[in-house]
Design an enzyme around this catalytic site. Structure first.
Site, mmCIF file in Angstrom:
data_model
loop_
_atom_site.group_PDB
_atom_site.id
_atom_site.type_symbol
_atom_site.label_atom_id
_atom_site.label_comp_id
_atom_site.label_asym_id
_atom_site.label_seq_id
_atom_site.Cartn_x
_atom_site.Cartn_y
_atom_site.Cartn_z
ATOM 1 N N GLU A 253 28.100 -15.184 13.228
ATOM 2 C CA GLU A 253 27.925 -13.745 13.471
ATOM 3 C C GLU A 253 26.513 -13.362 13.919
ATOM 4 O OE1 GLU A 253 29.767 -11.612 10.194
ATOM 5 O OE2 GLU A 253 31.713 -12.457 10.713
ATOM 6 N N GLU A 356 36.900 -17.652 11.700
ATOM 7 C CA GLU A 356 36.806 -17.035 10.365
ATOM 8 C C GLU A 356 37.630 -15.761 10.311
ATOM 9 O OE1 GLU A 356 32.787 -16.344 8.579
ATOM 10 O OE2 GLU A 356 33.710 -14.505 7.803
#
Ligand code: NAG
Ligand code: NAG
Ligand code: NAG
Length: 511
Positions: A253, A356
């Site tokens: 991220e 994810e």
């Protein structure tokens, strides 16, 4: 509910565990969980198909779990709510890489809180033919929010040569033992990929592993060179302990490093990823792995696609080091799955992997809801959407969490398909676990998606079909409607059959 496949399994020669598909327990959620404790343990077991017939496995909100039935192909075509024609010769769409979850520190803490026998059952629930037959594992490189402390592998200021690089106790006592056991019970090679959350604080602009900041300097410079070396050190340290990484994501991220983030993060733009990949990371990892490593870019929400991929893959040199794109699902409402499809169309030689996802992450959501069927539907809906838009596999977040949804050092508690209850010395397989099973157990690596044409109004039905390496076809149907639906499947080779999808159910068929 009907019980199936009652068997006595002698486990590690010590205790007798009664095994059946589901020892149900209700915690007041919309559906049930399946319990595993020292005397009773729920197990799906291997799936089987009958030659020339159709096999169905069904799970539902009312409590069915992998209910098996069989039927013959139809002579004539009766009326149905939906007709689906499957082009059995379409094999040009994407190929499956696999399904898996993440060996986080928190998963390890929960795993270690149960007896050795239940520890084995936890791992076999995911990685053996008795369980989900997972064939991918994500391995965080150092601390993340799902750790009990904030750490990296080299906190020595100015150690550009990484002389003090060392794996943590979490790797040695928790993650690697779990991984070793997973490898020993898996029938297929497990593809492991590492993901970093943050570089050591001394390497960063803000001097912290969390908050708003990135690596000091610029790609090509000393800091980036050291950061590439850090990946190589990690690769070698795991290899020396018997775990060969298949791939890496460049940064978990990276967009969260541009805001004051509460836990470990590090900002990287697609321009930084592009330059870091071609100047430092690509050459270093290719050298260390004889060019075999699969490097994934992004590892973040699809809202920035296809732009992010275009920036990196548009550069021939960066492109030559990249294997694929990792996507997370957390802002899917901001960008439809067509972003995945356009990424694929622009870069057909790169795979897309969901790296994810978890439930219970929304700001006001309850972290853990035991028995939530809605969350099983959310998983299944997302997996079908992804698979219908060129995604090659789906990797869940924490393998195991506790009843609170942790541990997590910043209290960012979420849900997991398996919840460990230390005080009861038991674990609970959530409806999400069975939702995953409807894909992972039926779509082995190398399965190819088949094109299809729907006739009729979908009314909350979703469906996807794959051709497996063993030439069986697997069709997964998710019915989120409160009433049952008849789906007539017509294979383009002339065979047809009916799927009777009960209200709020997931069905996988093999033929
Ligand atoms: C195990 O399952 C049996 C049969 O369903 C049940 O009678 C028994 O109470 C269960 N034992 C435990 C410890 O859950
Ligand atoms: C590196 O990979 C190439 C191509 O796959 C192979 O021929 C060669 O033997 C490998 N070298 C080593 C040292 O493993
Ligand atoms: C569910 O199915 C019923 C009966 O076919 C239909 O009337 C209804 O619109 C469907 N619900 C949704 C949300 O699609």
């Amino acid at each position: 509910m009907r019980r199936q496949a009652v068997a006595v399994v002698l486990f590690s020669g010590l205790i007798c565990v009664l095994s059946e598909i589901c020892y149900t327990k209700s915690f007041g959620g919309s559906s049930v969980v399946c319990v595993c404790n020292p005397t009773n343990c729920s197990d799906i077991g291997p799936v089987t198909a009958e030659h020339g017939r159709i096999t169905f496995y069904e799970s539902s909100m009312t409590g069915e779990r992998f209910q098996r039935s069989t039927a013959d192909f139809l002579e004539d075509a009766p009326r149905a709510d939906i007709d689906l024609t499957v082009n059995v010769l379409s094999g040009t769409l994407q190929e499956i890489i696999g399904f898996g979850g993440a060996f986080t520190d928190s998963a390890g803490v929960n795993w270690a809180s149960l007896s050795p026998d239940l520890q084995k059952r936890l791992i076999t629930s995911y990685y053996s033919p008795e369980g989900l037959e997972y064939n991918i594992g994500r391995v965080p490189m150092g601390g993340c929010d799902f750790s009990t402390r904030d750490y990296t592998y080299d906190d020595t200021e100015g150690d550009f040569e990484l002389k003090n690089f060392a794996l943590a106790q979490e790797d040695i006592e928790l993650k690697i033992p779990m991984i070793q056991f997973a490898k020993s019970v898996s029938e297929e090679e497990i593809y492991f990929y590492g993901s970093p959350w943050s570089a050591p604080a001394w390497m960063k602009t803000n001097g912290k592993t969390f908050g708003m900041g990135g690596l000091k300097g610029f790609p090509g410079d000393q800091y980036y060179e050291t950061w590439a070396k850090y990946f190589v050190k990690f690769y070698e340290a795991y290899r020396d302990r018997g775990v060969e990484m298949w791939g890496f994501t460049m940064q978990n991220e990276p967009t969260t490093g541009y805001i004051p983030w509460k836990w470990q993060t590090m900002a990287m733009s697609p321009y930084t990823e592009r330059d870091f990949l071609k100047k430092n990371l690509g050459p270093a990892l290719f050298k260390a792995t004889n060019h075999s490593i699969k490097i994934m870019v992004l590892d973040d929400n699809r809202v920035v696609l296809p732009w992010w991929a275009n920036v990196i893959f548009g550069d021939a040199e960066a492109n030559s080091y990249a294997a694929g794109v990792g996507v997370h699902w957390y802002q899917d409402n901001l960008r439809s799955a067509s972003a995945l499809e356009s990424t694929h169309r622009n870069h057909p030689d790169k795979f897309i992997l969901n790296t994810e996802a978890c439930e219970g992450f929304q700001p006001f959501a309850t972290a853990v809801i035991l028995g939530s069927w809605e969350r099983a539907e959310s998983y299944a809906q997302n997996i079908i959407d992804d698979l219908r838009h060129f995604v090659s596999g789906w990797v869940d977040w924490n393998l195991f969490l506790n009843t609170q949804g942790g541990p997590n050092w910043v209290k960012n508690f979420v849900d997991s398909p398996i919840i460990v209850d230390e005080s009861a010395q038991a674990f609970y397989k959530q409806p999400m676990y069975y939702a995953l099973a409807h894909f992972s157990k039926f779509l082995p690596r190398g399965s190819v998606r088949l094109d299809d044409t729907l006739v009729g109004s979908k009314r909350k039905l979703s469906v996807v079909t794959f051709l497996r390496p063993d030439k069986l076809k697997a069709t997964i149907v998710l019915n989120q409607n409160d009433s049952a639906k008849k789906v007539l499947i017509k294979d383009s080779d002339g065979k047809s059959f009916m799927i009777e999808a009960g209200a709020r159910s997931i069905i996988t068929t093999l033929r």
